[in-house]
Motif scaffolding. Structure first.
Motif, PDB file in Angstrom:
ATOM      1  N   ALA A 345       0.849  -1.195   0.000  1.00 21.73           N
ATOM      2  CA  ALA A 345       0.000   0.000   0.000  1.00 21.73           C
ATOM      3  C   ALA A 345       0.882   1.242   0.000  1.00 21.73           C
ATOM      4  O   ALA A 345       1.831   1.350   0.786  1.00 21.73           O
ATOM      5  N   GLY A 346       0.589   2.181  -0.881  1.00 17.62           N
ATOM      6  CA  GLY A 346       1.319   3.445  -0.938  1.00 17.62           C
ATOM      7  C   GLY A 346       2.544   3.432  -1.818  1.00 17.62           C
ATOM      8  O   GLY A 346       3.214   4.467  -1.954  1.00 17.62           O
ATOM      9  N   ASP A 347       2.875   2.293  -2.453  1.00 16.68           N
ATOM     10  CA  ASP A 347       4.065   2.253  -3.318  1.00 16.68           C
ATOM     11  C   ASP A 347       3.870   3.063  -4.592  1.00 16.68           C
ATOM     12  O   ASP A 347       4.845   3.506  -5.201  1.00 16.68           O
ATOM     13  N   MET A 348       2.609   3.241  -5.021  1.00 16.82           N
ATOM     14  CA  MET A 348       2.311   4.068  -6.190  1.00 16.82           C
ATOM     15  C   MET A 348       1.332   5.156  -5.768  1.00 16.82           C
ATOM     16  O   MET A 348       0.355   4.892  -5.066  1.00 16.82           O
ATOM     17  N   ARG A 349       1.625   6.387  -6.214  1.00 17.76           N
ATOM     18  CA  ARG A 349       0.804   7.531  -5.814  1.00 17.76           C
ATOM     19  C   ARG A 349       0.529   8.414  -7.041  1.00 17.76           C
ATOM     20  O   ARG A 349       1.287   8.387  -8.014  1.00 17.76           O
ATOM     21  N   PRO A 350      -0.539   9.207  -6.971  1.00 21.85           N
ATOM     22  CA  PRO A 350      -0.820  10.123  -8.089  1.00 21.85           C
ATOM     23  C   PRO A 350       0.299  11.144  -8.273  1.00 21.85           C
ATOM     24  O   PRO A 350       1.111  11.389  -7.360  1.00 21.85           O
ATOM     25  N   GLU A 351       0.346  11.725  -9.481  1.00 22.65           N
ATOM     26  CA  GLU A 351       1.277  12.799  -9.833  1.00 22.65           C
ATOM     27  C   GLU A 351       2.733  12.351  -9.824  1.00 22.65           C
ATOM     28  O   GLU A 351       3.637  13.163  -9.647  1.00 22.65           O
ATOM     29  N   THR A 352       2.955  11.079  -9.993  1.00 22.73           N
ATOM     30  CA  THR A 352       4.314  10.549 -10.110  1.00 22.73           C
ATOM     31  C   THR A 352       4.362   9.584 -11.292  1.00 22.73           C
ATOM     32  O   THR A 352       3.426   8.806 -11.494  1.00 22.73           O
ATOM     33  N   GLN A 353       5.413   9.659 -12.085  1.00 30.46           N
ATOM     34  CA  GLN A 353       5.573   8.780 -13.235  1.00 30.46           C
ATOM     35  C   GLN A 353       6.306   7.508 -12.816  1.00 30.46           C
ATOM     36  O   GLN A 353       7.383   7.577 -12.211  1.00 30.46           O
ATOM     37  N   TYR A 354       5.708   6.347 -13.143  1.00 30.80           N
ATOM     38  CA  TYR A 354       6.301   5.057 -12.795  1.00 30.80           C
ATOM     39  C   TYR A 354       6.531   4.227 -14.060  1.00 30.80           C
ATOM     40  O   TYR A 354       5.884   4.445 -15.093  1.00 30.80           O
ATOM     41  N   ILE A 355       7.414   3.243 -13.930  1.00 31.04           N
ATOM     42  CA  ILE A 355       7.667   2.283 -15.000  1.00 31.04           C
ATOM     43  C   ILE A 355       7.252   0.895 -14.523  1.00 31.04           C
ATOM     44  O   ILE A 355       7.648   0.459 -13.435  1.00 31.04           O
ATOM     45  N   VAL A 356       6.430   0.226 -15.325  1.00 35.28           N
ATOM     46  CA  VAL A 356       6.130  -1.187 -15.089  1.00 35.28           C
ATOM     47  C   VAL A 356       6.479  -1.956 -16.366  1.00 35.28           C
ATOM     48  O   VAL A 356       6.367  -1.426 -17.473  1.00 35.28           O
ATOM     49  N   LYS A 357       6.915  -3.178 -16.199  1.00 39.82           N
ATOM     50  CA  LYS A 357       7.323  -4.008 -17.340  1.00 39.82           C
ATOM     51  C   LYS A 357       6.469  -5.267 -17.366  1.00 39.82           C
ATOM     52  O   LYS A 357       6.349  -5.961 -16.350  1.00 39.82           O
TER      53      LYS A 357
END
Length: 512
Positions: A345-357
């Motif tokens: 929980a909380g590892d991904m948040r709005p207004e941040t760019q993430y990379i998933v593969k």
């Protein structure tokens, strides 16, 4: 590993020590083809667990066998290995007790035989020389490629057995403890994370090292029995000392202590890859536990995702534990760390760019586009407010705190007493996720605090002692009894110097 007996300890404390050597000549199948023995007139040995060449040895031996010879037709030559034992005479029984000191390869000009004095000079290094280009280590062909998704263990076995020609190995599977909510999970993973290509100038050992360094805290070496070993670096956390302070005291010849202040750092600021995505989406809705992403491309099919595609995404809500993701109404897959550990929980948040593969059956979570991690060694547990403020101060969401109250190098007050070590470029560009960057920053911080304060202990040789073993010692200066990990051993004619670090758990109380 040698397990010492009362007899071993009795021999250690003898006032008179007669030393001998026994050597077995081996082929590459580790079969004995000949042997010799004699009394030692000169002897030096070194062992360094931080060096790729872990063991070296030099001996001057008087051999009574007048038929002994060294030439291209003899049994000792460049295509042979030598297993060396050092012996001490038990003065009560006159029996010689031998201890293994390693398996070595013969290098150029490493043998000198004087028939008039029956004296043989030996200078050898361990089997890594057969892999790193010192004696051998290059294979025919233009390039070598280890493909993404290949087995790490399988790749190492191929390098050691097929390319280097050795048959004995012990290769552990990569693993580590991963906090998962309130439980500790042991994650194991055995996949090469990206294509690895090596040109003709790359030695076998350089390939091994690049695989070893995919994840922090692992080591590769040839052990005292000549077996190739790939394992996590021992922390000694659950080990008993191999020799107690009481047993060690009569052997100690002095007590210098060295602290290398120029290399001490309690903050590691590490930058890895700047990840280039294949696809991009910032259109996100949430349905239950799933991020439903949309890519506005009529040719993109969310039901037939291409393996290993990297997606740059911006989500509309904070992640829950076990969060999933889908694209264009295709099937949803869990978002996971290495080892298939679900994100928290909380590892991904709005207004941040993430990379998933996309990997088969899941999305591997790389973290933010610019791989970045910070680790700080502190003497206190930071509050939630301090952590939040520190993330703003550092412009980094991936910060870890190693809490060690009794560390002399720890930060005593937030944003004060910081000694920063930035790491970027070079080998760090191979770090491809924020999770791995966090592990590496943690490990580097441990090295730049714990490894900088060393106890250099001159002692009478303990022939069965090895590096990365735990010993106990009572300081003659302070009277304190502490545990130490042996990192280097340097021996000459029965006297050794142990280079030790004070024992602390590798991973103490961690706050993120």
């Amino acid at each position: 590993m040698h397990f010492q007996t009362k007899r071993d300890l009795s021999i250690l404390h003898q006032h008179t020590k007669n030393m001998y050597v026994m050597a077995q000549i081996l082929n590459y199948d580790m079969q004995i083809v000949d042997s010799f023995q004699g009394s030692i007139t000169e002897y030096s040995y070194s062992e360094d667990c931080d060096s790729d060449t872990r063991r070296t040895i030099s001996l001057s031996v008087v051999i009574k066998d007048k038929t002994f010879d060294v030439d291209a037709n003899a049994k000792i030559w460049l295509d042979k290995l030598i297993r060396v034992y050092v012996g001490y005479e038990d003065m009560r029984t006159s029996e010689i007790v031998y201890y293994p000191k390693g398996v070595y390869t013969i290098c150029d000009n490493s043998f000198s035989w004087d028939s008039s004095t029956s004296s043989l000079q030996i200078s050898c290094v361990d089997q890594s020389a057969c892999c790193d280009g010192t004696r051998n280590g290059y294979v025919r062909g233009l390039t070598t490629k280890i493909e993404e998704g290949s087995s790490i263990r399988g790749a190492l076995i191929s390098l050691i057995t097929q390319e280097a020609g050795f048959k004995k190995y012990r290769i552990d599977t990569y693993h580590r403890s991963v906090p998962d909510g309130y439980e500790e999970t042991i994650a194991e993973f055995d996949e090469i994370p990206y294509d690895m290509e090596f040109d003709v100038n790359t030695s076998i050992w350089e390939k091994v090292v690049e695989i070893r360094d995919l994840y922090p805290g692992w080591e590769a070496f040839f052990d005292v029995d000549g077996t190739f070993v790939f394992q996590g670096i021992p922390t000694c956390e659950f080990d008993e000392p191999v020799i107690t302070a009481e047993q060690l005291a009569p052997l100690v010849q002095g007590e210098p202590c060295t602290i290398t202040f120029t290399e001490v750092a309690n903050v590691t600021d590490l930058y890895g890859q700047n990840i280039e995505p294949d696809r991009y989406s910032d259109k996100c809705t949430v349905s239950g536990d799933t991020y439903k992403m949309t890519i506005e491309d009529e040719n993109f099919d969310g039901n037939n995702l291409v393996l290993n595609t990297k997606f740059q995404v911006s989500v509309s809500a904070t992640s829950a534990k076990g969060q999933k993701m889908s694209f264009n109404n295709g099937p949803s897959y869990p978002i996971v760390y290495e080892g298939n550990i679900p994100i928290s929980a909380g590892d991904m948040r709005p207004e941040t760019q993430y990379i998933v593969k996309y990997k088969k059956g899941h999305f591997y979570f790389y973290g933010e586009c610019q791989v970045h991690a910070i680790c700080k060694e502190v003497a206190f547990t930071p509050t939630a407010e301090q952590i939040a403020e520190d993330k703003v101060y550092e412009s980094c969401n991936n910060i870890k705190y190693r809490v060690i109250p009794d560390s002399p190098f720890a930060i005593k007050e937030m944003w004060k007493d910081e000694i920063r070590r930035p790491l970027a470029g070079g080998e760090y560009e191979n770090i491809f996720s924020n999770d791995l960057a966090s592990q590496r920053a943690d490990y580097e911080t441990w090295k730049t605090t714990r490894l900088m304060s060393r106890l250099e202990l001159p002692i009478i040789e303990i022939p069965w002692l090895s590096t990365n073993q735990l010993i106990e010692y009572t300081s003659k200066r302070t009277g304190e009894t502490k545990k130490y990990i042996v990192k280097q051993i340097s021996t000459s004619n029965g006297l050794s110097t142990l280079s030790c670090i004070e024992f602390y758990p590798l991973y103490p109380f961690i706050v993120q």
